[in-house]
Scaffold this active site. Structure first.
Site, short mmCIF file in Angstrom:
data_model
loop_
_atom_site.label_atom_id
_atom_site.label_comp_id
_atom_site.label_asym_id
_atom_site.label_seq_id
_atom_site.Cartn_x
_atom_site.Cartn_y
_atom_site.Cartn_z
CE LYS A 116 -35.07 8.56 17.01
NZ LYS A 116 -35.21 7.16 16.55
CE1 TYR A 135 -32.44 5.15 20.80
CE2 TYR A 135 -30.68 6.28 19.64
CZ TYR A 135 -32.03 6.10 19.90
OH TYR A 135 -32.98 6.87 19.26
CG PHE A 194 -31.17 -1.91 14.94
CD1 PHE A 194 -31.24 -0.87 15.86
CD2 PHE A 194 -32.04 -2.99 15.10
CE1 PHE A 194 -32.13 -0.90 16.93
CE2 PHE A 194 -32.94 -3.04 16.17
CZ PHE A 194 -32.98 -1.98 17.08
NE ARG A 228 -43.19 4.56 23.29
CZ ARG A 228 -42.12 3.94 22.81
NH1 ARG A 228 -41.00 4.61 22.60
NH2 ARG A 228 -42.17 2.66 22.50
CB THR A 230 -40.51 1.60 16.00
OG1 THR A 230 -40.71 1.50 17.40
CG2 THR A 230 -39.04 1.84 15.72
NE ARG A 261 -40.97 7.18 15.84
CZ ARG A 261 -40.73 6.45 16.92
NH1 ARG A 261 -41.62 5.58 17.35
NH2 ARG A 261 -39.60 6.60 17.59
CG ASN A 305 -37.91 6.40 14.23
OD1 ASN A 305 -37.02 7.17 14.57
ND2 ASN A 305 -38.23 5.33 14.92
CG HIS A 350 -36.13 8.37 21.66
ND1 HIS A 350 -36.08 6.99 21.68
CD2 HIS A 350 -36.10 8.77 22.96
CE1 HIS A 350 -36.02 6.59 22.94
NE2 HIS A 350 -36.03 7.65 23.74
CD GLU A 384 -34.99 7.20 26.97
OE1 GLU A 384 -35.78 8.16 26.78
OE2 GLU A 384 -35.17 6.08 26.45
P1 CMP Z 1 -36.32 4.94 18.97
O1 CMP Z 1 -37.72 5.11 19.43
O2 CMP Z 1 -35.39 6.07 19.09
O3 CMP Z 1 -35.69 3.66 19.72
C1 CMP Z 1 -34.66 2.88 19.16
C2 CMP Z 1 -34.41 3.22 17.73
O4 CMP Z 1 -33.75 2.21 17.00
C3 CMP Z 1 -35.73 3.39 16.99
O5 CMP Z 1 -36.38 4.55 17.42
C4 CMP Z 1 -35.25 3.38 15.56
O6 CMP Z 1 -34.65 4.62 15.19
C5 CMP Z 1 -34.18 2.30 15.64
N1 CMP Z 1 -34.68 0.97 15.25
C6 CMP Z 1 -35.56 0.19 15.92
N2 CMP Z 1 -35.75 -0.98 15.29
C7 CMP Z 1 -34.94 -0.97 14.21
C8 CMP Z 1 -34.67 -1.90 13.17
N3 CMP Z 1 -35.26 -3.09 13.12
N4 CMP Z 1 -33.80 -1.54 12.24
C9 CMP Z 1 -33.17 -0.34 12.28
N5 CMP Z 1 -33.39 0.59 13.25
C10 CMP Z 1 -34.27 0.28 14.20
#
Ligand code: CMP
Length: 141
Positions: free
Chosen positions: A11, A51, A59, A87, A93, A104, A114, A117, A128
């Protein structure tokens, strides 16, 4: 066991922090195959499509702002049970909760920023990867 493909993104925060090589290196050291690799910048439309499963989350707008804020590196990774293996390699996450030793866990202190993805299922991968790659960009080897 099955050979699977998954989509892994570095990212904008990962690119900004010069972690592209670190992420690629971990994928290669694990023994996974990279079948496609490129740097790109997602526009808003593609980011919202990517997304879309999160469109009702509070968010969502911030997430789209973040993922379009700079370049990303996308790769298609193949190997035995690649979806769950990658994963596990990326960790939970929330970077504060992710285990040390995961990407992460080693590099993030944030739930949104983070670093990476990865697809959470074969079905998610199928949806995706089409947002960022065309089929002729995949090199099977
Ligand atoms: P990703 O694995 O890319 O999938 C969805 C993304 O949303 C996640 O990583 C984070 O970057 C973001 N995300 C998930 N939960 C939250 C949250 N509670 N607040 C802000 N961002 C979030």
């Amino acid at each position: 066991m099955a050979i699977e493909r998954t989509l892994l993104l570095v990212k904008p925060d990962g690119v900004e922090r010069r972690l592209i090589g670190e992420v690629i290196s971990r994928v290669e050291r694990k023994g996974l195959k990279i079948l496609a690799l490129k740097m790109l910048k997602l526009d808003r439309e593609k980011a919202e499509e990517f997304y879309s499963v999160h469109k009702d989350k509070p968010f969502f707008n911030e997430l789209v702002d973040f993922i379009t804020s700079g370049p990303i590196v996308a790769m298609i990774v193949e190997g035995e049970e690649a979806v769950s293996v990658v994963r596990i390699m990326i960790g939970q996450t929330d970077g504060r909760k992710a285990q040390p030793g995961t990407i992460r866990g080693d590099y993030s202190l944030d739930i949104m920023k983070n670093i990476v993805h990865a697809s959470d299922s074969v079905e998610s991968f199928e949806r995706e990867y089409k947002v960022v790659f065309s089929d002729d960009e995949i090199v099977a080897w």
